[in-house]
Scaffold this active site. Sequence first.
Site, mmCIF file in Angstrom:
data_model
loop_
_atom_site.group_PDB
_atom_site.id
_atom_site.type_symbol
_atom_site.label_atom_id
_atom_site.label_comp_id
_atom_site.label_asym_id
_atom_site.label_seq_id
_atom_site.Cartn_x
_atom_site.Cartn_y
_atom_site.Cartn_z
ATOM 1 N N ASP A 146 -36.402 -2.675 -27.306
ATOM 2 C CA ASP A 146 -36.078 -1.296 -27.627
ATOM 3 C C ASP A 146 -34.789 -1.204 -27.892
ATOM 4 O OD1 ASP A 146 -35.290 1.369 -27.635
ATOM 5 O OD2 ASP A 146 -36.122 1.787 -25.580
ATOM 6 N N HIS A 174 -33.886 5.805 -23.007
ATOM 7 C CA HIS A 174 -33.757 4.495 -23.845
ATOM 8 C C HIS A 174 -32.346 3.984 -23.019
ATOM 9 C CE1 HIS A 174 -36.640 5.128 -26.839
ATOM 10 N NE2 HIS A 174 -36.301 6.499 -26.689
#
Length: 588
Positions: free
Chosen positions: A228, A401
């Site tokens: 990610d 994130h």
Amino acid sequence: MNNSQGSTPAKPAAPRAHKGYRSRRPRPKVKQPVPQNKPSVSVIPLGGVGEVGKNMTVIEYGDDIVVIDAGVKFPGEELLGIDLVIPDITYLVENVSKIRGIFLTHGHEDHIGALPFVLRQIQVPIYGTRLTLGLVKNKLTEHGLMRDAQLHEITADDIINVGSLELEFFRVNHSIPDGIGIAVRTPVGLIVHSGDFKLDQTPVDDKVLEFSKLARYGDEGVLLFICDSTNVERPGYTPSERTVGDTFRSVFAKTQSRIIIATFASNVHRIQQVINTAAEFNRKVAVVGRSMVTVVDVAQQLGYLTVPKGMLVETEEVDRLPDNQVTIITTGSQGEPMAALTRMATNNHRQIAIREGDTVIISATPIPGNEKLVARTIDNLFRIGADVVYKDVAMVHVSGHAAQQEIKLMLNLLRPKYAIPFHGEYRHQTTFSKLAQTMGIPADHIIRCNIGDRIEFNAEQGQITGSVEAGAVMVDGIGVGDVGNIVLRDRHHLAQDGVVIAVVTIDKENGTILAGPDLVSRGFVFVREAGDLLGEAKSKVREALTTRTAANTTEWSILKNLIRDTLNEYFYLKTKRRPIVLPIIMEI
């Protein structure tokens, strides 16, 4: 749990859907293929690289394929009228007999939203954690697909064997509970897919990321890490979700008015913190917005959301309670025109109206492209007299994130031979590449790929060796793939210059004009103020048609082109605009 799905026969492929519009990116120069005399595993991103959204990754070894996620992307302003963008799954349809399952990392729309469209074309097993499958079930039921769905619940402790591949799962922290990463053991080596993650040391549910498993994978040897990269540009660490709870507590402590909180419906941990804070300050909670109601119901039923008995009230009861006992959780944190908060801010909601003195917390960061919508909603709230708390004035949102230091820690734990950044645009891929190089990964082992690239790995090397048919398919209403470049071009043309319809009636025998031409204008000029312009345009068309029919030319296609060319030339000369001209010829 140790299931084997490799021997399960796949169902026949459904008829292929219309391919529709596909956006393609320039391909890098193809290198020499990986030597074929050595076993190799392929990784094929069908979405989620070079973009945020539409996540779908294919891992293929021999006759076995596993798919990680099946998400949607929400359209930008340039995709006029489009509701959703989904991956082009032509490659999966063509290889459906090899697919052993779709494995879901978590329940966000950009990871599960395409499932209803995928399952109309291919019937394959779906694997996900409890909350993820709970959200999937609602989605499939809404689309009438639940009866034939093959859903398998997994946990972070499970290992699944599918053909020649073994999948192990590990718990991660994100902005929705029950998120997992996936480790895929292949005969060539171990591939680790991070899913969406951050390293929250104090998560709301007290379930931290499983560092021990990551360290074990690193000791085992990781061939490829798919990471990610959404927040790779941000230095440091992403703050813990609990910091938002501290802000809520501070606002609740000093507020005697109604409190309306807008956030992402899927952020169950955020909703739990609102409920906990409301309970602490003796407030009732009403849930507003279709998606918010759905998620709250599912999360409660599955035990992911704890609500004290009697705390939740119906929206109709809000006005009967004292203001200092009311908390409303709603959708609309992105300023969507039809979302609940946006309608409240414009006094257009059926049940709730924002009043002067209300406190509104927008507990989210605008998704790129939504900044103007969010700013407009905030402005409308201030005009009403509400006290608005948003990201620029308080810590009301944290990302789900990982930032740079968290990505570095993952790279140190896994020590991968190769790395692929996903869940990010090209700038994120570039920044990730620079970051990974500082961690000792060679530049040529960090693969910045495009959608559809086939990245092939054997025990010695990994590189892009070709591509498969891939791209984006547009969903507009109930139409899937029936809006393409031509339709989008016409929509842009209509939005910019409008349309003029020219109607003329002619004699079938000799082409003499019997009526018209009449001009109808929409989105071009205001007829009342442009009478002279349209009047002169009619004269130009009549003159051109009279000249042509005098030459005994009555072919419709020729006359239509004549009308179109005449009006295009005249309107551009007078207005420097080019409306779409639609000629209509009637014969009598």
